[in-house]
Design an enzyme around this catalytic site. Structure first.
Site, mmCIF file in Angstrom:
data_model
loop_
_atom_site.group_PDB
_atom_site.id
_atom_site.type_symbol
_atom_site.label_atom_id
_atom_site.label_comp_id
_atom_site.label_asym_id
_atom_site.label_seq_id
_atom_site.Cartn_x
_atom_site.Cartn_y
_atom_site.Cartn_z
ATOM 1 C CE LYS A 190 -1.834 2.526 3.251
ATOM 2 N NZ LYS A 190 -1.765 3.856 2.634
ATOM 3 N N GLY A 242 7.188 4.549 8.300
ATOM 4 C CA GLY A 242 6.318 5.696 8.536
ATOM 5 C C GLY A 242 6.530 6.247 9.928
ATOM 6 C CB SER A 243 4.477 8.445 11.998
ATOM 7 O OG SER A 243 3.284 7.697 12.052
ATOM 8 C CB THR A 244 7.512 6.742 16.163
ATOM 9 O OG1 THR A 244 8.817 6.773 15.563
ATOM 10 C CG2 THR A 244 7.598 5.961 17.465
ATOM 11 N N GLY A 247 3.687 3.071 13.767
ATOM 12 C CA GLY A 247 4.495 1.870 14.017
ATOM 13 C C GLY A 247 4.067 1.189 15.308
ATOM 14 C CD GLU A 264 13.115 3.713 8.012
ATOM 15 O OE1 GLU A 264 13.102 4.559 8.933
ATOM 16 O OE2 GLU A 264 13.022 4.001 6.816
ATOM 17 C CB CYS A 298 12.878 8.458 8.324
ATOM 18 S SG CYS A 298 13.711 7.490 7.083
ATOM 19 C CD GLU A 394 10.232 11.999 12.196
ATOM 20 O OE1 GLU A 394 9.173 11.445 12.523
ATOM 21 O OE2 GLU A 394 11.080 11.464 11.477
HETATM 22 P P1 NAI Z 1 1.912 7.767 8.711
HETATM 23 O O1 NAI Z 1 2.810 6.982 9.541
HETATM 24 O O2 NAI Z 1 0.518 7.985 9.177
HETATM 25 O O3 NAI Z 1 1.795 7.103 7.258
HETATM 26 C C1 NAI Z 1 2.644 6.134 6.731
HETATM 27 C C2 NAI Z 1 1.827 5.044 6.060
HETATM 28 O O4 NAI Z 1 1.060 4.328 7.032
HETATM 29 C C3 NAI Z 1 0.812 5.538 5.039
HETATM 30 O O5 NAI Z 1 0.774 4.631 3.969
HETATM 31 C C4 NAI Z 1 -0.494 5.488 5.811
HETATM 32 O O6 NAI Z 1 -1.621 5.358 4.997
HETATM 33 C C5 NAI Z 1 -0.309 4.262 6.655
HETATM 34 N N1 NAI Z 1 -1.107 4.195 7.872
HETATM 35 C C6 NAI Z 1 -1.643 5.208 8.595
HETATM 36 N N2 NAI Z 1 -2.298 4.732 9.660
HETATM 37 C C7 NAI Z 1 -2.182 3.387 9.631
HETATM 38 C C8 NAI Z 1 -2.636 2.326 10.485
HETATM 39 N N3 NAI Z 1 -3.330 2.563 11.587
HETATM 40 N N4 NAI Z 1 -2.321 1.069 10.149
HETATM 41 C C9 NAI Z 1 -1.580 0.798 9.057
HETATM 42 N N5 NAI Z 1 -1.145 1.759 8.213
HETATM 43 C C10 NAI Z 1 -1.435 3.038 8.495
HETATM 44 O O7 NAI Z 1 2.569 9.133 8.410
HETATM 45 P P2 NAI Z 1 1.833 10.493 7.987
HETATM 46 O O8 NAI Z 1 0.579 10.736 8.752
HETATM 47 O O9 NAI Z 1 1.707 10.495 6.535
HETATM 48 O O10 NAI Z 1 2.887 11.556 8.471
HETATM 49 C C11 NAI Z 1 2.855 12.005 9.815
HETATM 50 C C12 NAI Z 1 4.213 12.193 10.375
HETATM 51 O O11 NAI Z 1 4.862 10.934 10.405
HETATM 52 C C13 NAI Z 1 5.125 13.072 9.576
HETATM 53 O O12 NAI Z 1 4.988 14.412 9.890
HETATM 54 C C14 NAI Z 1 6.470 12.549 9.997
HETATM 55 O O13 NAI Z 1 6.832 13.126 11.210
HETATM 56 C C15 NAI Z 1 6.231 11.082 10.196
HETATM 57 N N6 NAI Z 1 6.634 10.269 9.048
HETATM 58 C C16 NAI Z 1 7.801 9.607 9.108
HETATM 59 C C17 NAI Z 1 8.228 8.868 8.047
HETATM 60 C C18 NAI Z 1 9.506 8.135 8.086
HETATM 61 O O14 NAI Z 1 9.988 7.701 7.056
HETATM 62 N N7 NAI Z 1 10.099 7.946 9.232
HETATM 63 C C19 NAI Z 1 7.471 8.803 6.800
HETATM 64 C C20 NAI Z 1 6.223 9.496 6.845
HETATM 65 C C21 NAI Z 1 5.846 10.213 7.929
#
Ligand code: NAI
Length: 783
Positions: A190, A242-244, A247, A264, A298, A394
């Site tokens: 996804k 994605g976000s902690t 995670g 990650e 990240c 972050e």
């Molecule tokens: P997010 O962690 O919500 O999104 C990442 C992925 O997870 C997306 O594909 C999203 O649709 C999916 N997702 C969201 N909720 C989920 C759940 N409950 N179960 C399974 N999958 C789910 O990140 P978001 O909201 O786009 O960004 C928010 C903050 O997260 C950013 O401001 C940043 O601080 C951080 N972030 C960190 C990343 C990294 O590579 N470490 C990447 C993206 C965001």
């Protein structure tokens, strides 16, 4: 005009990349996309818009997958998996090569599509993201080719559910899909809801490459789709970037399901500049560290730590460089900083900075910014205290926060003052200093005199709340394979019940706990009798409680010096433990026989001695590696200890089970809190007498006895514990994995760890990999 004047007055012309080919591709699909399931496109269902963040223009409509779609995708992946895994490595390699070549062939279209959808500068998508994507498929084509010869003992996990973020949409896809399919898994991936387009184009090239249907399935949509993938019973492994916060949700959602997991997550990576650094290079490095991809990285070097003697000079140079950064149309080849991914992210960054800006001095540049679009100015905030909110949170935007330090030790302390541990960068012309500091940093990746360097051969991933698991290199394959062996069945063994009319107080001998190198009475003062099968009272055993767990973890934490001892020194101690056990072999053998009612005590003692020697042998031989990366440098893969490991020993084999868990852990420099076999605890109590005479520093091994079910929660939930292994006969995976979400500790539980302890599978590399974290240290090397 002098040459200097010419240089000063020269300006860039714009050099826009054409969007026409990418827009044509979108329009060929009616600007509305379905899902890619079982090698075919579904009809678009409910859709949402994906926009160009630089202009706000709607690019296309994307399908919001439902639970049925996820189910169909998982079923397709399940159906395809056995056939895909059965192909030879070579046959799979050819498909990965084909994908790599097609990525290269369509590189321009991929790059433009990525920039349109994400807002990142075309220079980055063209020169960094897409070439790294192709490299990842080439590299893993090679891994598929070598799999049969080099990994004969491992096999695919099955179906991987992969959930990725929006900051490197296609690159994260490649990091997830390439190793998974190389090893014979099939995937349901996804993309993030802001950036689905390149994943959809990738689906098209899977078709062009002749990938068997169902091997790669792409489902689009928001977090609810991610939740449905996470919850689906047909999934064997979840890989998330994605976000902690998310995670942690996924860690809890998968607790006890038996799904493998790699996470990650976020970071707040330090960027350390020493006074002897080449300051101009360090400034240029910062452009890559925090303004690359608008800081939405990240591992962004988002916390600047500057050596006090050069701080003012460095800030002046940095501000001058910031003034020259060009912010604007991401499709313009001459800009440095593009648009943030979405107004939501812009709002998040703005609010964080507004709330925390008063904690330091804010500098923003350049003066010229586009009037509309999702742009945020490159920002530097100096004079921060290490505990300030912006030094801890972050931000995930082009915002650098800075502080100074006086001595290297202080730099290390500030650098490690974070809940994260993804990456770190250090600049110094002194190789002694750089290589002294690198091992002291709590991070999965360290860059010396460079930053944000990535390669398929070099492992990437974090420690602490930055998650666990590595992507890239041989170490990355561990996340997509499992050992070939018959699955063990958990067999809880009840303790021997007291014989009728037994008097328990006729023998006053209670084995104590072993904490910090000393025998310790249990905090609650409770104990219980231990009976032999023939009805004899063998002794009493202490019942530890949560306070004892805390004391043991504290003792283990205090023994951190063990991690810095040499492998040779650790080997000597393990041999010594083996010798001392050997000297008391008869006594241990009869104790085991009395406890278990069996007759294999002698064999178990011999195997335990053998196993101690095995790990003594490994202590200085579980090598790291030097990765040949196609950049100016070498990436060292260093095996570092995980830290403090909580361990629940198997019910069976009361001595060998204990030795099988603690020996690999301490051989690699970890400290342990081991909870002995619940039904047969006395062998562990005897064993600490062996430890006491073996020169093992206090606190390296702590042994508790008592109820596994009661101790699981405090041990797995303890923030001072970095990993939990449970080979207990009781199925505690749900509780342990759920509790582990607090500090995102690694877990190794139940069927994954339980095995025939007497056999060859009871020891070896699998244990050593669980006992180590690979730290990738990039150092300059060669031309
Ligand atoms: P997010 O962690 O919500 O999104 C990442 C992925 O997870 C997306 O594909 C999203 O649709 C999916 N997702 C969201 N909720 C989920 C759940 N409950 N179960 C399974 N999958 C789910 O990140 P978001 O909201 O786009 O960004 C928010 C903050 O997260 C950013 O401001 C940043 O601080 C951080 N972030 C960190 C990343 C990294 O590579 N470490 C990447 C993206 C965001």
């Amino acid at each position: 005009m002098t040459i200097k004047e010419i240089f000063d007055s020269m300006d860039y012309g714009t050099a826009p990349e054409s969007a026409s080919e990418a827009m044509a591709w979108i329009h060929d699909h009616g600007a509305t996309f379905g899902l890619f399931i079982d090698g075919a496109w579904t009809k678009p269902g409910d859709t949402f818009e994906t926009k160009n963040p630089a202009t706000g223009e709607v690019l296309a409509k994307i399908t919001q997958a439902g639970a049925d779609d996820v189910d169909a995708a998982v079923r397709a992946a399940r159906k395809a998996q056995p056939g895909w895994a059965k192909l030879s490595g070579h046959q799979r390699a050819r498909k990965l090569y084909a994908l790599a070549r097609l990525v290269q062939k369509h590189a321009r279209l991929f790059a433009v599509l990525e920039t349109l959808d994400n807002g990142k500068p075309i220079r980055e998508s063209r020169d960094i993201d897409i070439p790294l994507v192709a490299r990842h498929f080439y590299y893993h084509a090679g891994m598929a080719q070598l799999q049969d010869a080099e990994l004969p003992d491992r096999e695919a996990l099955g179906v991987a559910g992969q959930i990725i973020p929006w900051n490197f949409p296609l690159l994260m896809l490649a990091w997830k899909i390439a190793p998974a399919i190389a090893m014979g898994n099939t995937v349901v991936l996804k993309p993030a809801e802001y950036t689905s387009l390149t994943a959809l184009f990738f689906a098209q090239i899977c078709d062009e490459a002749g990938l068997p249907k169902g091997v790669v399935n792409i489902v689009t949509g928001d977090g609810a789709v991610g939740e449905a993938i996470t919850a689906h019973e047909g999934i064997d492994k979840i890989a998330f970037t994605g976000s902690t916060d998310v995670g942690r949700i996924i860690r809890k959602a998968t607790a006890g399901t038996g799904k493998s997991l790699t996470l990650e997550l976020g970071g707040k990576s330090p960027y350390i500049v020493f006074d002897d650094a080449d300051l101009d290079s360090a400034v240029e490095g910062l452009v890559d560290a925090i303004w690359f991809n608008q800081g939405q990285v990240c591992c962004a070097g988002s916390r600047l730590l500057v050596h006090e003697p050069v701080a003012e000079r460095f800030y002046t140079k940095l501000k001058a460089r910031m003034a020259k950064l060009r912010v604007g149309d991401p499709l313009d080849k001459s800009i440095d900083v593009g648009a943030l991914v979405d107004p939501v992210q812009h709002d998040r960054v703005s609010k964080l900075v507004e709330a925390g800006a008063a904690e330091g001095d804010v500098f923003q540049a350049p003066a010229e910014m586009p009037a509309t679009g999702c742009y945020y100015p490159p920002t530097l905030i100096t004079g921060m205290s290490p505990a300030a909110s912006l030094m801890q949170e972050e931000i995930f935007g082009p915002v650098l926060v800075a502080t100074t330090f006086r001595i290297p030790e202080e730099a290390v302390a500030i650098a490690n003052n974070t809940r994260y541990g993804l990456a770190a960068t250090l600049w110094s012309e002194n190789v002694n200093l750089a290589l002294d500091i690198a091992p002291k940093l709590a991070a999965g990746v360290v860059w010396v005199n460079g930053t944000n360097m990535f390669d398929a051969a070099a492992g990437f991933g974090g420690v602490r709340e930055s998650g666990f698991g590595r992507e890239g290199g041989w170490e990355g394959l561990l996340a997509y394979t499992k050992p070939k062996r018959k699955p063990a069945t958990l067999k809880p063994i009840p303790a021997v019940a007291a014989p009728k009319g037994a008097k328990v107080d006729e023998l006053d001998r209670t084995a104590k706990l072993y904490i910090g190198g000393k025998q310790a009475r249990p905090d609650g003062g409770y104990s219980k009798p231990v009976w032999s099968k023939s009805g004899a009272l063998l002794g009493h055993v202490s019942l530890a409680n949560r306070k004892d767990v805390r004391n043991a973890v504290e003792a283990a934490t205090g023994a951190a010096g063990w991690a810095r001892t040499t492998g040779h020194a650790r080997a000597q101690i393990l041999y010594y433990i083996g010798e001392n056990l050997s000297a008391r072999a008869d006594e241990f053998a009869s104790r085991i026989n009395a406890l278990t009612g069996g007759r294999s005590g002698r064999a178990e003692v011999e195997r335990s001695i053998d196993r101690l020697f095995t790990y003594a042998a490994w202590a200085d031989k579980y090598d790291g590696a030097a990765k040949p990366v196609p950049l100016r440098g070498v990436a060292l893969a260093m095996n570092e200890p995980v830290g403090v490991i909580g361990q629940f020993c198997p019910d069976d084999h009361p001595l060998l089970g204990l030795v099988s868990l603690i020996a690999p852990a301490i051989a690699m420099g970890n400290r342990v809190v081991a909870v002995a076999s619940e039904p047969f605890p006395l062998a562990a109590a005897d064993f600490y007498q062996v430890l006491e005479t073996s020169d093992l520093p206090g606190g390296v091994v702590n042994i508790l006895t008592g109820s596994h079910a009661e101790l699981a929660k405090p041990l797995a939930g303890h923030l001072g514990v970095d990993a939990v292994w449970s080979a207990s006969g009781a199925d505690m995976s749900s509780l342990i994995e759920y509790e582990s979400a607090g500090n995102l500790k690694r877990t190794w539980v139940n069927h994954a760890i339980d095995r025939d302890w007497m056999g060859a599978e009871g020891e070896g590399r699998e244990f050593l990999a669980q006992a180590t974290e690979v730290k990738t240290v990039w150092v300059p090397y060669g031309e």
